[in-house]
Write a protein that holds these residues in place. Sequence first.
Motif, mmCIF file in Angstrom:
data_model
loop_
_atom_site.group_PDB
_atom_site.id
_atom_site.type_symbol
_atom_site.label_atom_id
_atom_site.label_comp_id
_atom_site.label_asym_id
_atom_site.label_seq_id
_atom_site.Cartn_x
_atom_site.Cartn_y
_atom_site.Cartn_z
ATOM 1 N N ASN A 4 0.864 -1.173 0.000
ATOM 2 C CA ASN A 4 0.000 0.000 0.000
ATOM 3 C C ASN A 4 0.903 1.227 0.000
ATOM 4 O OD1 ASN A 4 -1.733 2.106 0.480
ATOM 5 N ND2 ASN A 4 -2.538 1.318 2.404
ATOM 6 N N THR A 5 0.995 1.895 -1.117
ATOM 7 C CA THR A 5 1.920 3.026 -1.243
ATOM 8 C C THR A 5 1.525 4.214 -0.357
ATOM 9 O OG1 THR A 5 0.731 3.839 -3.193
ATOM 10 C CG2 THR A 5 2.619 2.366 -3.575
ATOM 11 N N GLY A 76 -2.720 -2.556 7.272
ATOM 12 C CA GLY A 76 -2.895 -1.517 6.263
ATOM 13 C C GLY A 76 -1.722 -1.343 5.317
ATOM 14 N N SER A 77 -0.591 -1.992 5.610
ATOM 15 C CA SER A 77 0.582 -1.859 4.736
ATOM 16 C C SER A 77 0.451 -2.705 3.468
ATOM 17 C CB SER A 77 1.865 -2.249 5.470
ATOM 18 O OG SER A 77 1.928 -3.654 5.672
ATOM 19 N N GLY A 78 -0.356 -3.754 3.545
ATOM 20 C CA GLY A 78 -0.508 -4.649 2.397
ATOM 21 C C GLY A 78 0.665 -5.587 2.188
#
Length: 148
Positions: A4-5, A76-78
Amino acid sequence: MAINTAIAGRVYPPSPVYEVGREKIAEFALAIGSDDPVHRDPEAARALGYPDVIAPPTFAVIVAQRAEIQVVADAGSGIDYARLVHGDERFTHHRPIVAGDRLTATLHVDAAREAGGHGMLTTRVEIVDADGAPVSTVRSTAVIRGGE
């Protein structure tokens, strides 16, 4: 998407205090094959002006990784840890790590991007002592492999 950029620029809370002990330093020195007496003998370290045994320069990775795990554990970082490959690590030391130090590390996500179907994560961990004085900065790059 391998990362997740939107996490670029995120700063995570400081890690719990890491207490540096003589035995931990000696074990690390043994593991990396260093036979320098400053890592095991307090008198050898004091003869060079240090208050106690000093850690090998790469010892900072132990403290840094305790902070870095936060971004991997962040849903949330993926990031899928099974797809993470270590790319690069660099150290800037402001002073040696010494037995008796109580260190805290703060993780900064300096960059998170996609490249060629893979995620690229660049982090910076600022390690400070109990007084908040800088000890080491650890910069890391990881690749999160994309695809099936």
